[in-house]
Scaffold this motif. Structure first.
Motif, PDB file in Angstrom:
ATOM      1  N   PHE A 259      42.590 -11.851  59.720  1.00  0.00           N
ATOM      2  CA  PHE A 259      42.498 -10.601  60.209  1.00  0.00           C
ATOM      3  C   PHE A 259      42.115 -11.159  61.975  1.00  0.00           C
ATOM      4  N   THR A 263      43.484  -9.259  64.495  1.00  0.00           N
ATOM      5  CA  THR A 263      42.740  -8.461  65.860  1.00  0.00           C
ATOM      6  C   THR A 263      43.206  -9.014  66.883  1.00  0.00           C
ATOM      7  N   SER A 323      35.672  -3.542  59.599  1.00  0.00           N
ATOM      8  CA  SER A 323      37.489  -2.793  59.430  1.00  0.00           C
ATOM      9  C   SER A 323      37.167  -1.154  59.598  1.00  0.00           C
ATOM     10  N   THR A 434      45.214  -6.692  55.988  1.00  0.00           N
ATOM     11  CA  THR A 434      44.637  -7.710  56.813  1.00  0.00           C
ATOM     12  C   THR A 434      43.380  -7.583  57.930  1.00  0.00           C
ATOM     13  N   VAL A 435      43.511  -6.199  57.886  1.00  0.00           N
ATOM     14  CA  VAL A 435      42.059  -5.526  58.733  1.00  0.00           C
ATOM     15  C   VAL A 435      41.226  -4.635  57.742  1.00  0.00           C
ATOM     16  N   VAL A 438      39.029  -7.419  55.154  1.00  0.00           N
ATOM     17  CA  VAL A 438      38.653  -8.532  56.262  1.00  0.00           C
ATOM     18  C   VAL A 438      37.484 -10.164  55.310  1.00  0.00           C
TER      19      VAL A 438
END
Length: 444
Positions: A259, A263, A323, A434-435, A438
């Motif tokens: 995450f 990001t 997220s 992955t977002v 989270v």
């Protein structure tokens, strides 16, 4: 991440409920609760937390002084040499440490006592500003002296900033981390709003005046640090391994957390857009009829938007998921970028630009709270440095890109290209697993 602002990604949404509180740092107090365990201390409200107020207040004053000198330095070099290139060179040299020294500085911030390091940084920065003031007053200034002092001050600022950010979880309770970071965001935005015009005013009073003021602000920060009782790090054993191994450990930790990795790359992409947009927005504003004063007002309104976003961050944090925030922020920036690209009057342009700045601090506080919450204290400096290097490395590219787009295609086409780039980033954030998944802050 940084948010739309000249300091970086505008560097930068709407804020989620904070991730579950991480285990308290060594000297943080437990969140308040009905006397569960004997010996549990009540959490002191942030506005009565003496150590946090000293840290926050000292940094606020020194930020005001250093922001004023960001205007005074180019004015000084122009008065000294009459060369815009020399003024640009001075700015480049002062910012160079932020690109070159982040990773080694992060390793040293995790190895050395952070509060003592910050005290030395403030003392040496005050000395540098005093040297420039004295040389200006005695008519002994030279471009090489300005470049050396500017680079040194920039390097010390990198160390000071990393240490201060890594220290926050050790001076506030875990449940106050989001609020503390929002206050730090507001401090930075306020310094930019007030310090920029202040630098010009002080320089008008005399070439040495802004640098005398800057030296005094560093001494105020140093004095506050001397009165702080808490240590800025948990107990830790002496650092082991070479500098390269320690830097690699911080980068490796970041890479193992999908995450944060994703990001950070999204921040880099949006920072590139924001840095290019700063130039494009100025040209667009003049194209749609804004005067030079109107352009200045537009930037001032944008700064106020960033300040409002800083103050709203804790409220937003309680109402959005992390997220959802990441995805919504990127789409908000994409939509607002489209509005800017098609705007035909300065009022719509200024409103959309200010809204972009509003979103940035919400993103910064949300991601900052999550990252500090899950990063072990012994790695905080290195992880912060790794994220900053990756995300802010896009800034010089964005500046170059903005200039190239304006020269080759014009402001309107450049804005459309930036809008397309931001839409791609929003799509990437929306589809990234992955977002959307989270994890919580446990088991760092």
């Amino acid at each position: 991440m940084t948010s739309p602002d000249t300091r970086a990604p505008a560097d930068e949404q709407t804020r989620p409920p904070d991730p579950p509180d991480p285990p308290a740092p060594a000297d943080a107090t437990d969140p308040p609760g009905p006397a569960d365990a004997a010996g549990t201390e009540a959490v002191v409200p942030l506005h009565r937390n003496r150590d946090f107020l000293l840290l926050w207040g000292g940094s606020a004053v020194s930020l005001l002084g250093s922001t004023a000198t960001t205007i005074a330095y180019p004015l000084l070099v122009l008065a000294l040499t009459g060369s815009p290139f020399d003024a640009g060179l001075a700015g480049f040299v002062a910012l160079l440490p932020a690109l070159l020294l982040q990773l080694p500085a992060g390793a040293l911030v995790d190895r050395w006592p952070r509060r003592r390091l910050m005290i030395w940084c403030d003392a040496l920065r005050a000395l540098g500003a005093a040297v420039i003031a004295g040389a200006a007053a005695l008519d002994l200034l030279s471009l090489p002296l300005v470049l050396v002092v500017g680079f040194t001050e920039g390097a010390l600022t990198v160390f000071h900033g990393l240490a201060a950010h890594a220290a926050v979880p050790n001076v506030v309770a875990p449940g106050q981390l989001s609020l503390a970071l929002s206050r730090n965001e507001a401090r930075g935005r306020g310094a930019v709003m007030l310090g920029t015009p202040l630098g010009g005013i002080l320089f008008g009073l005399g070439r040495a005046v802004p640098f005398v003021a800057d030296a005094l602000t560093y001494l105020v920060s140093l004095t506050g640090l001397l009165f702080i009782r808490k240590e800025f790090e948990a107990e830790r054993s002496a650092g082991t391994g070479t500098m390269r191994e320690q830097v690699r450990e911080g980068l490796g930790w970041l890479w193992k957390h999908p995450f944060l990795r994703t990001t950070t790359l999204l921040v880099a992409g949006s920072n590139l857009m924001f840095r290019a947009l700063f130039l494009v927005a100025i040209v667009l504003a003049t194209d749609v009829g804004a005067s030079s004063a109107g352009v200045g007002l537009m930037v001032g309104v944008a700064g106020a938007g960033g300040l409002a976003g800083s103050l709203a961050a804790p409220w937003c944090a309680r109402r959005l998921g992390l997220s959802a925030l990441v995805i919504a922020a990127n789409w908000a920036w994409a939509v607002l970028m489209v509005v800017i690209a098609v705007s035909r009057d300065p009022f719509t342009l200024a409103a959309a630009y200010a809204a972009m700045w509003f979103v940035g601090p919400l993103w910064n506080v949300a991601l900052g709270s999550y990252q500090l919450g899950i990063t072990p204290d012994r790695l905080r400096g290195r992880v912060l440095a790794a994220m900053s290097t990756l995300s802010n490395g896009a800034l010089p590219i964005g500046s170059l890109l903005g200039g190239l787009l304006l020269d080759s295609a014009g402001a309107r086409t450049a804005a459309v290209a930036l809008a397309g780039w931001m839409v791609l980033l929003a799509v990437a954030a929306s589809v990234a697993r992955t977002v959307r998944t989270v994890p919580g802050p446990a088991n760092p």
